[in-house]
Motif scaffolding. Structure first.
Motif: not given
Length: 243
Positions: A103-104, A116-118, A147-150, A166-170
């Protein structure tokens, strides 16, 4: 099968190459230099060959380094590997995280209502998805969190930034700086991508005294000792399914 493993720095590449060396008492070939001064090291295991690249720090450098290597060689898989920050308590120090999404996390725009993401801006996408079965098998074999890696261009150094991410990507397990860049280059070449991170520090206030870089590099080596056969097996099945 041939896989490209992209790291940011030499210490990560050395750790990966050590994990991919079948007989540590018999060192493999020395690194060679690609155009752009990128170092790349070859390791061969039964059923699979690995090129381990030092691509540079950050998503732009990683994308450029990956694209250079992919333009010069034939590969079936790209892996982004290295150390990173873990989201506590899911990913403690010294543990591994395998990405089920890359995830970017800071590519977009700040607005009065928040980030707001791209992709929401209408300028492309902000997520790459590794092959589901491959990611799951890699996580199981290495004992990693799946899990997702940012991917971030600025490493988190405050509690406020950690809470915001963490709130955007729990469900996020880790953050690092190269995954999305590597994934973009892989996608441009039509190749699947995987990301694995060894946790050297907690995502949050910057405290270098608490970092465990040595432990994380050792975990990365241990992870790649077991990943080789997993990737080779996946490659054989993938090739068979596409005949």
């Amino acid at each position: 099968m041939r896989a490209l493993v992209v790291t940011a720095v030499v210490a990560e590449a050395d750790s990966v190459a050590t994990g991919l060396t079948p007989h540590p008492d018999t060192p493999g070939p020395e690194p060679r230099t690609l155009p752009g001064e990128y170092l790349i090291t070859r390791r061969d295991l039964p059923g699979i060959a690995f090129d381990v690249l030092v691509g540079g720090v950050g998503p732009a450098a990683a994308a450029a380094g990956t694209a250079t290597a992919l333009a010069l060689g034939e590969y079936e898989l790209v892996v982004c590997a290295g150390i990173g920050g873990g989201f506590d308590p899911a990913a403690p120090l010294g543990s591994l995280v395998v990405a089920d999404a890359i995830v970017a996390a800071d590519l977009g725009a700040e607005t009065p209502e928040g980030f707001v993401d791209v992709s929401a801006l209408g300028f492309g996408h902000s997520v790459h998805l590794p092959p589901t079965e491959l990611a799951a098998r890699a996580a199981e074999a290495t004992g990693a969190l799946l899990a997702p890696v940012l991917t971030v261009s600025t490493v988190t150094g405050t509690a406020a930034r950690a809470a915001e991410l963490a709130a955007r990507h729990p469900m996020a397990g880790a953050e690092a700086m190269e995954g999305f860049g590597v994934a973009e280059a892989a996608a441009a070449h039509g190749l699947p991508v995987l990301e694995i991170r060894a946790v050297s520090n907690a995502v949050g206030p910057r405290d270098r005294a608490a970092w465990r870089i040595g432990d994380a590099l050792a975990a990365l080596t241990a992870g790649f000792r077991v990943l080789g056969p997993v990737l080779a097996n996946w490659g054989e099945r993938h090739e068979h399914d596409h005949r």
